[in-house]
Design a protein around this motif. Structure first.
Motif, PDB file in Angstrom:
ATOM      1  N   CYS A 141     -30.359 -78.588 -23.606  1.00 10.75           N
ATOM      2  CA  CYS A 141     -30.130 -77.215 -23.547  1.00 10.75           C
ATOM      3  C   CYS A 141     -30.259 -76.413 -22.143  1.00 10.75           C
ATOM      4  O   CYS A 141     -29.768 -75.370 -22.032  1.00 10.75           O
ATOM      5  CB  CYS A 141     -31.273 -76.605 -24.537  1.00 10.75           C
ATOM      6  SG  CYS A 141     -31.088 -77.046 -26.354  1.00 10.75           S
ATOM      7  N   SER A 142     -31.115 -76.937 -21.289  1.00 11.85           N
ATOM      8  CA  SER A 142     -31.314 -76.499 -19.970  1.00 11.85           C
ATOM      9  C   SER A 142     -29.825 -76.533 -19.393  1.00 11.85           C
ATOM     10  O   SER A 142     -29.593 -75.531 -18.521  1.00 11.85           O
ATOM     11  CB  SER A 142     -32.360 -77.054 -19.343  1.00 11.85           C
ATOM     12  OG  SER A 142     -31.855 -78.499 -19.006  1.00 11.85           O
ATOM     13  N   VAL A 143     -29.184 -77.638 -19.545  1.00 14.42           N
ATOM     14  CA  VAL A 143     -27.878 -77.840 -18.914  1.00 14.42           C
ATOM     15  C   VAL A 143     -26.982 -76.675 -19.644  1.00 14.42           C
ATOM     16  O   VAL A 143     -26.213 -75.954 -18.513  1.00 14.42           O
ATOM     17  CB  VAL A 143     -27.207 -79.360 -18.897  1.00 14.42           C
ATOM     18  CG1 VAL A 143     -25.804 -79.248 -18.382  1.00 14.42           C
ATOM     19  CG2 VAL A 143     -28.171 -80.238 -18.052  1.00 14.42           C
ATOM     20  N   ALA A 144     -26.951 -76.719 -20.777  1.00 18.66           N
ATOM     21  CA  ALA A 144     -26.211 -75.418 -21.527  1.00 18.66           C
ATOM     22  C   ALA A 144     -26.378 -74.222 -21.113  1.00 18.66           C
ATOM     23  O   ALA A 144     -25.591 -73.505 -20.664  1.00 18.66           O
ATOM     24  CB  ALA A 144     -26.193 -75.771 -22.661  1.00 18.66           C
ATOM     25  N   ILE A 145     -27.735 -73.941 -20.842  1.00 15.19           N
ATOM     26  CA  ILE A 145     -28.058 -72.600 -20.537  1.00 15.19           C
ATOM     27  C   ILE A 145     -27.671 -72.313 -18.834  1.00 15.19           C
ATOM     28  O   ILE A 145     -27.108 -71.201 -18.692  1.00 15.19           O
ATOM     29  CB  ILE A 145     -29.498 -72.421 -20.381  1.00 15.19           C
ATOM     30  CG1 ILE A 145     -29.976 -72.426 -22.059  1.00 15.19           C
ATOM     31  CG2 ILE A 145     -29.901 -70.992 -19.808  1.00 15.19           C
ATOM     32  CD1 ILE A 145     -31.474 -72.374 -22.375  1.00 15.19           C
ATOM     33  N   LEU A 146     -27.800 -73.352 -18.154  1.00 18.04           N
ATOM     34  CA  LEU A 146     -27.165 -73.048 -16.612  1.00 18.04           C
ATOM     35  C   LEU A 146     -25.699 -72.920 -16.647  1.00 18.04           C
ATOM     36  O   LEU A 146     -25.174 -72.047 -16.024  1.00 18.04           O
ATOM     37  CB  LEU A 146     -27.739 -74.526 -16.090  1.00 18.04           C
ATOM     38  CG  LEU A 146     -27.306 -74.368 -14.745  1.00 18.04           C
ATOM     39  CD1 LEU A 146     -27.883 -73.112 -13.618  1.00 18.04           C
ATOM     40  CD2 LEU A 146     -27.692 -75.486 -13.817  1.00 18.04           C
ATOM     41  N   PHE A 147     -25.047 -73.737 -17.412  1.00 16.42           N
ATOM     42  CA  PHE A 147     -23.582 -73.563 -17.670  1.00 16.42           C
ATOM     43  C   PHE A 147     -23.082 -72.123 -18.184  1.00 16.42           C
ATOM     44  O   PHE A 147     -22.179 -71.443 -17.715  1.00 16.42           O
ATOM     45  CB  PHE A 147     -22.924 -74.871 -18.366  1.00 16.42           C
ATOM     46  CG  PHE A 147     -21.347 -74.723 -18.671  1.00 16.42           C
ATOM     47  CD1 PHE A 147     -20.724 -75.312 -17.724  1.00 16.42           C
ATOM     48  CD2 PHE A 147     -21.039 -74.265 -20.031  1.00 16.42           C
ATOM     49  CE1 PHE A 147     -19.152 -75.179 -17.761  1.00 16.42           C
ATOM     50  CE2 PHE A 147     -19.675 -74.176 -19.995  1.00 16.42           C
ATOM     51  CZ  PHE A 147     -18.823 -74.671 -19.122  1.00 16.42           C
ATOM     52  N   ILE A 148     -23.640 -71.733 -19.162  1.00 20.84           N
ATOM     53  CA  ILE A 148     -23.379 -70.458 -19.742  1.00 20.84           C
ATOM     54  C   ILE A 148     -23.791 -69.311 -18.830  1.00 20.84           C
ATOM     55  O   ILE A 148     -23.008 -68.217 -18.611  1.00 20.84           O
ATOM     56  CB  ILE A 148     -24.159 -70.425 -21.103  1.00 20.84           C
ATOM     57  CG1 ILE A 148     -23.533 -71.389 -22.110  1.00 20.84           C
ATOM     58  CG2 ILE A 148     -23.910 -68.920 -21.565  1.00 20.84           C
ATOM     59  CD1 ILE A 148     -24.467 -71.347 -23.580  1.00 20.84           C
ATOM     60  N   SER A 149     -24.917 -69.361 -18.093  1.00 17.07           N
ATOM     61  CA  SER A 149     -25.328 -68.261 -17.418  1.00 17.07           C
ATOM     62  C   SER A 149     -24.388 -68.255 -16.179  1.00 17.07           C
ATOM     63  O   SER A 149     -23.844 -67.090 -15.649  1.00 17.07           O
ATOM     64  CB  SER A 149     -26.845 -68.661 -16.728  1.00 17.07           C
ATOM     65  OG  SER A 149     -27.686 -68.709 -17.995  1.00 17.07           O
TER      66      SER A 149
ATOM     67  N   PHE B  45     -30.134 -66.171 -27.444  1.00 10.81           N
ATOM     68  CA  PHE B  45     -29.272 -66.465 -28.460  1.00 10.81           C
ATOM     69  C   PHE B  45     -29.206 -67.855 -28.935  1.00 10.81           C
ATOM     70  O   PHE B  45     -29.128 -68.350 -30.153  1.00 10.81           O
ATOM     71  CB  PHE B  45     -27.735 -66.016 -27.986  1.00 10.81           C
ATOM     72  CG  PHE B  45     -27.318 -64.729 -28.088  1.00 10.81           C
ATOM     73  CD1 PHE B  45     -26.899 -64.151 -29.262  1.00 10.81           C
ATOM     74  CD2 PHE B  45     -27.459 -63.871 -27.145  1.00 10.81           C
ATOM     75  CE1 PHE B  45     -26.859 -62.731 -29.283  1.00 10.81           C
ATOM     76  CE2 PHE B  45     -27.172 -62.620 -27.043  1.00 10.81           C
ATOM     77  CZ  PHE B  45     -26.779 -61.805 -28.377  1.00 10.81           C
ATOM     78  N   ILE B  46     -29.552 -68.923 -28.180  1.00  5.05           N
ATOM     79  CA  ILE B  46     -29.640 -70.191 -28.297  1.00  5.05           C
ATOM     80  C   ILE B  46     -30.969 -70.436 -29.418  1.00  5.05           C
ATOM     81  O   ILE B  46     -30.661 -71.243 -30.289  1.00  5.05           O
ATOM     82  CB  ILE B  46     -29.707 -70.897 -27.122  1.00  5.05           C
ATOM     83  CG1 ILE B  46     -28.372 -71.183 -26.285  1.00  5.05           C
ATOM     84  CG2 ILE B  46     -30.369 -72.541 -27.542  1.00  5.05           C
ATOM     85  CD1 ILE B  46     -28.729 -72.050 -25.014  1.00  5.05           C
ATOM     86  N   LEU B  47     -32.032 -69.962 -29.194  1.00  7.07           N
ATOM     87  CA  LEU B  47     -33.195 -69.907 -30.014  1.00  7.07           C
ATOM     88  C   LEU B  47     -32.804 -69.224 -31.326  1.00  7.07           C
ATOM     89  O   LEU B  47     -33.253 -69.966 -32.499  1.00  7.07           O
ATOM     90  CB  LEU B  47     -34.194 -69.335 -29.383  1.00  7.07           C
ATOM     91  CG  LEU B  47     -34.923 -69.801 -28.278  1.00  7.07           C
ATOM     92  CD1 LEU B  47     -36.189 -69.058 -27.790  1.00  7.07           C
ATOM     93  CD2 LEU B  47     -35.359 -71.335 -28.481  1.00  7.07           C
TER      94      LEU B  47
END
Length: 242
Positions: free
Chosen positions: A168-176, A205-207
């Motif tokens: 999720c941290s990688v996905a959050i960084l990618f989306i941001s 939104f992920i949560l």
């Protein structure tokens, strides 16, 4: 007086009529036997007597199930594969892709077969990762593992939790990073502040989406995500070709 014997001679017309009667009687007999055999087969056929159980509850179609599974495996991270091939070398990356995929398939195959075996052995419908590790320890010949099966289950659950947090941290960084590239000029502030703001919005939104556990809703999210993924892939491919 002697007994007189009467001689009956059938004419060709009478012979034809008698032949037709015999053929009709044979056809009727065959139809009756066919009908009887069909009834017997339908009576002996389990599908005619026992209806297959209808699935109920949180059930999705096979198409939506494949879509959800493929979306979880095939995501935006696939666009980093060409760069990984560049760093690893053409032939080494080509061979190792098949080796890693084969080992991954074999490991998952063993995991699924073992989980099904232990679930059947323990009268459970299915086992998740933590309970699967617990059942492995419960049926082990090593006494230490049997006595600490719950501890192993908690350890596996915590490990999976950190694994999902890392993804999720990688996905959050990618989306941001993508959101900053899209709307960063309208936000103001430094890039670091923009990244923190977009990461907070993405985390919310992920949560929110991960609070839904019904497969019908999850498959709908997968469908929407696949649409955006296809649009993004088309834009990236067009930019790359140009």
């Amino acid at each position: 007086m002697g007994t007189k014997k009467k001689m009956f001679i059938n004419t060709p017309v009478e012979i034809n009529i008698e032949t037709n009667r015999l053929e009709m009687s044979e056809e009727e007999g065959r139809e009756r036997s066919t009908t009887t055999d069909g009834d017997a087969e339908s009576m002996n056929d389990g599908r005619a007597l026992v209806q297959p159980p209808a699935r109920s509850g949180d059930v999705i179609t096979p198409t939506r199930a494949v879509l959800t599974l493929s979306k979880s495996m095939f995501n935006a991270g696939c666009f980093s594969l060409p760069y990984a091939w560049k760093l690893g070398g053409l032939w080494v990356s080509f061979v190792m892709s098949f080796v890693i995929a084969g080992l991954n398939w074999y490991g998952n195959h063993i995991l699924v077969r073992a989980s099904q075996h232990l679930a059947k052995k323990s009268d459970r419908s299915a086992l998740d990762y933590g309970h699967f590790a617990k059942k492995v320890c419960d049926y082990s010949d090593i006494r230490f593992l049997r006595n600490n099966s719950k501890g192993v289950m908690y350890f596996v659950n915590v490990t999976i939790l950190f694994y999902q947090l890392g993804m999720c941290s990688v996905a959050i960084l990618f989306i941001s990073d993508n959101l900053v590239n899209l709307v960063g000029d309208h936000l103001g502030g430094t890039r670091h502040q923009q990244m923190i703001l977009m990461a907070t919005v993405s985390l919310f939104f992920i949560l929110l989406t991960n609070m839904f556990t019904e497969m019908r809703i999850v498959s709908f999210f997968a469908l929407v995500s696949s649409v955006f993924f296809v649009i993004g892939a088309a834009v990236i491919m067009q930019f790359t070709i140009q």
